[in-house]
Design an enzyme around this catalytic site. Structure first.
Site: not given
Ligand SMILES: C[C@](O)(C(=O)O)[C@H](CC(=O)O)C(=O)O
Ligand SMILES: [Mg+2]
Length: 559
Positions: A107, A217-218, A440
């Site tokens: 995303g 975003c995380g 992740n």
């Molecule tokens: C995984 C994630 O949702 C994404 O959209 O790629 C993101 C990306 C990141 O910061 O690694 C997230 O972790 O929120």
């Molecule tokens: Mg995402």
């Protein structure tokens, strides 16, 4: 068959036959081992009723989900992991397919580079909700095209030797796992989003427990989770939609609770342990009232930040069990303080799912009838959200709640911390042995600071052994593109065609990159074949006929 076309039975009988047949086939489907760990809160009848009169079709995405399931199952058996990264375009997936067994669609990457509205922005999932499904369709179509192109070439070989001369074949149909963010709205949006993903080709999707309105975003601050049950309902909705669509979609449940600082509601008792309250009984006004008064008085942004800080310092912000421990320590009448605190903690912990009401009752009895002042309404932020202090155990509690409704669970973390990954895996697997986990490997972490080069080398394997069967560098597609284009643009500006010929074309030849012959890669021969077929075997306008410049590569490359 539409029921109105069959005149032999009355409508009631026809409808009942259709319904009962479908119920039976759904029950057989759900009896398969693939579903042995999946919980459904609805019946086959509930699903059959919602399917209409078309014979259920099998979407290609469901076949890809089956493939993904097998890939992950094989890794789980061996204690290894499927590794991948966020792909942005057909070039990337065609190259990834040679080495990796799954594809991720991020995303974050879509938000910056592929929003349906063409408006770029940070990872807030405020792009139109078909953005990531569109990217899935884009890449899934490309996968199928490359697969068809390759099949035509290889299956037309008339001998084993001829086939062997073509070299190793590539499995372009690499299952796609896509980012469904926080569902892009309420449960009806979750349902429609899932439907889009299934129609467009996703083998799996992940959904996180953030509010969809404040989604971040995380690896950003200010993350707000929703109550545990609300996310369970989202996961149930995803599976329900997949069931209606006859799809074996893989569901990855993500929790952002490890570093979350806010929660939208106190309704779920499982969250109570982690909700922050004010413990100062002398506060005259809540934080929101205090800030509102300051805003009305014309306070600036910096002044407001100071006022909030001062208010928070005075409020004595704590979790309830901390307030209890402080009350015990301040109580001169309690001799065995550590013993009393331990007694409380044995009954009220991050995984006990104790309501605040029960925790208060216990605290009161241990404090000889004294009540503790603890108010989680007072520190609510201006947006109305409550303060939350998650952590690894909070993520374990949530992942356990999500596990029966998802094929994999994932704790979003702030660092690539192996010990934390052990704690999460052990916590989840203590209740759900063998549960598949996702990790992740984010470029948002500073990997140079996080671990040694040797540890970087073995990180995926070590996590794989813990049960993290699916691991992905979310944004590696974006970063590698940035790096490659930066390097080439710089060299091209300095060295002109030498830069292209030596650092791109020559290296494509050396490494056997099929895009070197980009006409062929793009399917020109395949399409020529179709043109010729349509015209009885000849075409004067064949794109790859005599005069195509790709002939210039014939001698030099093995391709
Ligand atoms: C995984 C994630 O949702 C994404 O959209 O790629 C993101 C990306 C990141 O910061 O690694 C997230 O972790 O929120
Ligand atoms: Mg995402």
């Amino acid at each position: 068959m539409p029921v109105s076309l069959n005149n032999e039975k009355n409508e009631f009988e026809q409808l009942q036959t259709l319904l009962q047949d479908d119920i039976k086939s759904i029950e057989q489907w759900w009896a398969q081992p693939r579903w042995s760990k999946t919980k459904r809160n609805y019946s086959a009848r509930d699903i059959a009723l919602r399917r209409g009169t078309f014979e259920p079709v099998t979407y290609p995405s469901s076949l890809m989900a089956d493939k993904l399931y097998k890939v992950l199952e094989a890794h789980a058996d061996k204690g290894t992991a499927s590794r991948t990264f966020g792909a942005m375009d057909p070039v990337q997936i065609s190259q990834m397919a040679k080495y990796l067994d799954t594809i991720y669609i991020s995303g974050w990457q879509c938000s910056s580079t592929a929003s349906t509205s063409n408006e770029p922005g940070p990872d807030l999932a405020d792009y139109p909700m078909d953005t990531v499904p569109n990217k899935v369709e884009h890449l899934f179509k490309a996968q199928q095209f490359h697969d068809r192109k390759q099949f035509e070439e290889r299956a037309a070989a008339t001998s084993e030797a001829e086939l062997a001369a073509m070299g190793q074949g590539i499995d372009y149909l690499t299952p796609i796992v896509a980012d469904a963010d926080a569902g892009h709205g309420g449960l009806t949006a979750v349902y429609k989003l899932t439907k889009m993903f299934i129609e467009r080709g996703a083998a799996g999707i992940h959904m996180e427990d953030q509010t969809s309105t404040n989604k971040k975003c995380g690896h950003m601050a200010g993350r707000c989770v929703i109550p545990v049950q609300e996310h369970v309902n989202r996961l149930v909705t995803v599976r329900m939609c997949a069931d209606v669509m006859n799809s074996n979609l893989i569901i990855v449940a993500r929790s952002d609770s490890e570093a979350a600082t806010l929660i939208s509601s106190t309704i779920d008792t499982r969250d109570h342990y982690f909700i922050v309250g004010a413990t100062n009984p002398d506060l005259e006004f809540s934080l929101a009232e205090t800030l509102e008064a300051a805003i009305q008085g014309g306070a600036s942004g910096a002044q407001l930040a100071r006022i909030e800080k001062e208010w928070s310092e005075q409020a004595g912000l704590k979790l309830f069990h901390e307030a209890f421990a402080d009350a015990v320590n301040a109580d001169a009448s309690i001799a065995d303080k550590a013993g009393v605190i331990a007694k409380f903690n044995a009954q009220v912990g991050p995984l006990t799912e104790t309501s605040n009401r029960d925790a208060r009752k216990l605290a009161k009895s241990l404090l000889g009838g004294k009540d503790i002042f603890f108010d989680w309404e007072l520190p609510r932020v201006r947006e109305g959200l409550y303060r939350y202090r998650g952590g690894t155990q909070c993520a374990v509690m949530r992942a356990r709640a999500f596990a029966p409704y998802a094929d994999l669970v994932w704790m979003e973390s702030n660092y690539p911390d192996y010990q934390q990954a052990v704690e999460f895996a052990e916590g989840v697997r203590a209740q759900y042995p063998g549960k598949w986990l996702a990790y992740n490997l984010s470029p948002s972490f500073n990997w140079q600071k996080a671990m040694s080069v040797d540890e970087q080398h073995t990180f995926i394997e070590r996590l794989g052994a813990l049960g993290y069967v699916w691991q992905f560098i979310t944004l590696a597609g974006l970063h590698t593109t940035a790096l490659a284009i930066n390097a080439f643009s710089r060299d091209f500006a300095q060295d002109g065609m030498k830069a292209y010929a030596q650092t791109i074309q020559q290296r494509e030849m050396d490494e056997g990159v099929d895009v070197l012959k980009h006409q062929k890669w793009s399917g020109a021969e395949y399409i020529d074949g179709i043109l010729k077929l349509a015209q009885g075997g000849v075409s004067a306008t064949a794109a790859m006929g005599e005069g195509v410049t790709e002939d210039q590569f014939r001698d030099k490359s093995k391709l």
